[in-house]
Design a protein around this motif. Structure first.
Motif, short mmCIF file in Angstrom:
data_model
loop_
_atom_site.label_atom_id
_atom_site.label_comp_id
_atom_site.label_asym_id
_atom_site.label_seq_id
_atom_site.Cartn_x
_atom_site.Cartn_y
_atom_site.Cartn_z
N TYR A 161 0.82 -1.21 0.00
CA TYR A 161 0.00 0.00 0.00
C TYR A 161 0.86 1.26 0.00
O TYR A 161 0.55 2.22 -0.71
CB TYR A 161 -0.97 0.00 1.19
N HIS A 164 2.24 1.69 -3.42
CA HIS A 164 1.16 2.00 -4.38
C HIS A 164 0.89 3.51 -4.40
O HIS A 164 0.70 4.10 -5.47
CB HIS A 164 -0.10 1.22 -3.98
N ILE A 165 0.90 4.13 -3.23
CA ILE A 165 0.69 5.58 -3.16
C ILE A 165 1.97 6.32 -3.55
O ILE A 165 1.95 7.24 -4.37
CB ILE A 165 0.26 6.01 -1.73
N ALA A 168 3.00 6.75 -7.37
CA ALA A 168 2.19 7.58 -8.27
C ALA A 168 2.90 8.92 -8.46
O ALA A 168 3.41 9.51 -7.51
CB ALA A 168 0.80 7.79 -7.69
N THR A 173 -3.45 11.26 -9.00
CA THR A 173 -3.36 9.79 -9.03
C THR A 173 -3.21 9.25 -7.62
O THR A 173 -3.83 8.24 -7.26
CB THR A 173 -2.17 9.34 -9.91
N LYS A 174 -2.41 9.91 -6.80
CA LYS A 174 -2.23 9.49 -5.40
C LYS A 174 -3.57 9.50 -4.67
O LYS A 174 -3.91 8.56 -3.95
CB LYS A 174 -1.24 10.42 -4.68
N LYS A 176 -6.63 9.37 -5.98
CA LYS A 176 -7.51 8.34 -6.55
C LYS A 176 -7.14 6.96 -5.99
O LYS A 176 -8.01 6.17 -5.62
CB LYS A 176 -7.38 8.35 -8.07
N ARG A 177 -5.83 6.68 -5.92
CA ARG A 177 -5.37 5.39 -5.39
C ARG A 177 -5.74 5.25 -3.91
O ARG A 177 -6.14 4.19 -3.46
CB ARG A 177 -3.86 5.25 -5.57
N LEU A 178 -5.58 6.35 -3.17
CA LEU A 178 -5.91 6.32 -1.74
C LEU A 178 -7.39 6.00 -1.53
O LEU A 178 -7.75 5.17 -0.69
CB LEU A 178 -5.55 7.65 -1.08
N LYS A 180 -9.31 4.32 -3.44
CA LYS A 180 -9.55 2.93 -3.81
C LYS A 180 -9.11 1.96 -2.70
O LYS A 180 -9.76 0.95 -2.45
CB LYS A 180 -8.79 2.61 -5.10
N ILE A 181 -7.98 2.26 -2.04
CA ILE A 181 -7.42 1.30 -1.09
C ILE A 181 -8.02 1.38 0.32
O ILE A 181 -7.93 0.41 1.07
CB ILE A 181 -5.87 1.39 -1.01
N LEU A 191 -3.29 -5.45 -1.15
CA LEU A 191 -3.45 -4.84 -2.47
C LEU A 191 -3.46 -5.88 -3.59
O LEU A 191 -4.21 -5.76 -4.55
CB LEU A 191 -2.33 -3.81 -2.71
#
Length: 198
Positions: A161, A164-165, A168, A173-174, A176-178, A180-181, A191
């Protein structure tokens, strides 16, 4: 392209290296290893512990040993796929079907199997310098349930995780990913758990 869910699907999805993959698989099937798919690639286990995997790449077909650094490497054929990064994993690479020597390969496989049965593992130097991105830190501070869930995850899931952040490039994007997770973390899901199907 849809990820393979069986070894047959994986091999059928290839346009090259098919004969080599079929041969490697047939050799692996002569051992007691259990065949499955993890991360979209054929993986072979004992007691649900990863021992080896096979895969086709641009210039070679390979077999990787998850604790390959423990192998005696009698014919000095093992490669470290990412020197300086990969500590435990090692690969055998084959540029043609003629290079696949069943007897030699079984020697490596049997040693890897015995190492796994004995519980031998490479002692990996943990990187403790992995910094949690500020965006994730702020989210964890503002949500106690999320923070507790994150802390209860295994270290490798936390690392997935964090990376993943952190990896980016754009702030959007960071974010959006946050988003989602967050539900995944609260559910205790890693993940990449959906790719670990055996």
């Amino acid at each position: 392209m849809k990820k393979a869910t069986t070894v047959d699907e994986y091999i059928d999805s290839k346009t090259e290296w098919i004969k080599e993959l079929v041969l490697l698989r047939s050799i692996l099937q002569k051992t007691e290893l259990v065949e499955c798919i993890k991360w979209g690639a054929p993986t072979y286990t004992i007691a649900n512990k990863n021992v080896v995997g096979i895969g086709a790449f641009k210039s070679y077909v390979g077999i990787w040993f998850f604790n390959g650094a423990l192998l005696s490497d009698p014919v000095k054929k093992l490669h470290n796929a990412q020197e300086g990064k990969t500590q435990a994993m090692r690969q055998l690479r084959f540029a043609s079907i003629n290079e696949i020597d069943e007897k030699m390969l079984l020697t490596y496989l049997n040693e890897a199997i015995e190492n796994q049965k004995a519980g031998k593992q490479v002692k990996v130097n943990k990187r403790n310098d992995l910094e949690i991105p500020e965006l994730l830190t702020e989210k964890l501070k503002g949500d106690l349930a999320l923070n507790d869930s994150f802390k209860s995850l295994s270290p490798y899931k936390q690392k997935e995780y964090i990376l993943h952040i952190a990896e980016a490039k754009r702030e959007a994007t960071k974010i959006k990913r946050l988003e989602k997770i967050v539900p995944m973390i609260k559910s205790g899901i890693g993940l990449h758990d959906k790719y670990r199907n055996c």
